[in-house]
Write an enzyme that holds these catalytic residues in place. Structure first.
Site, PDB file in Angstrom:
ATOM      1  CG  ASN A  81      -0.465   0.275   2.375  1.00 61.53           C
ATOM      2  OD1 ASN A  81       1.029  -0.466   2.298  1.00 61.53           O
ATOM      3  ND2 ASN A  81      -0.696   0.105   3.346  1.00 61.53           N
ATOM      4  CB  CYS A  82       4.213   1.619   0.458  1.00 57.42           C
ATOM      5  SG  CYS A  82       5.619   3.013   0.087  1.00 57.42           S
ATOM      6  CG  ASP A  83       0.794   6.088  -2.148  1.00 61.32           C
ATOM      7  OD1 ASP A  83      -0.206   4.995  -2.912  1.00 61.32           O
ATOM      8  OD2 ASP A  83       1.027   7.680  -2.053  1.00 61.32           O
ATOM      9  CB  VAL A 128       5.709   0.148  -2.885  1.00 66.65           C
ATOM     10  CG1 VAL A 128       6.010  -1.453  -3.436  1.00 66.65           C
ATOM     11  CG2 VAL A 128       6.924  -0.029  -1.815  1.00 66.65           C
ATOM     12  CE  LYS A 129      -0.753   1.410  -3.571  1.00 61.11           C
ATOM     13  NZ  LYS A 129      -2.442   2.545  -3.395  1.00 61.11           N
TER      14      LYS A 129
END
Length: 115
Positions: A8-10, A12-13
């Site tokens: 859910n880390c931006d 990481v996305k």
């Protein structure tokens, strides 16, 4: 290639989207679910330095007590805090051929380093 992070880390996305869009196959290691070892953190510290592995800009770090924050003075103390607060690890960390090569996400850096 292995990408370490939390889903859910931006950041990481963004990294995962870039890797997929550019045709890279990778395994995703969710260290919140799958954990992380002190040995793995030591490997990353050897490459990037413990100061870069410890995300002092994130909310997890900011929520730590002053005593916990002040206890971090070197690699060993940083790893101890990180093992108890996995979200304080700077992410993602990308390993290629078993070696850490990238931390966080910068499109130019990814394009220049990944083959």
């Amino acid at each position: 290639m292995t990408v370490y992070g939390i889903p859910n880390c931006d950041t990481v996305k963004k990294a995962r989207t870039w890797l997929t869009d550019n045709g890279f196959d990778y395994e995703f290691h969710d260290f919140k679910k799958q954990g992380i070892t002190a040995g793995k953190l030591q490997e990353w510290c050897a490459v990037f330095g413990w100061e870069k592995i410890l995300n002092k800009k994130g909310t997890t770090w900011k929520k730590l007590s002053a005593e916990q924050q002040e206890s971090v003075k070197d690699e060993a103390s940083a790893i101890a805090v990180l093992l108890g607060n996995l979200s304080a690890i700077k992410r993602p960390v990308v390993e290629q051929d078993g070696k850490a090569v990238l931390i966080s996400f910068d499109e130019e850096q990814y394009a220049g380093l990944l083959k």
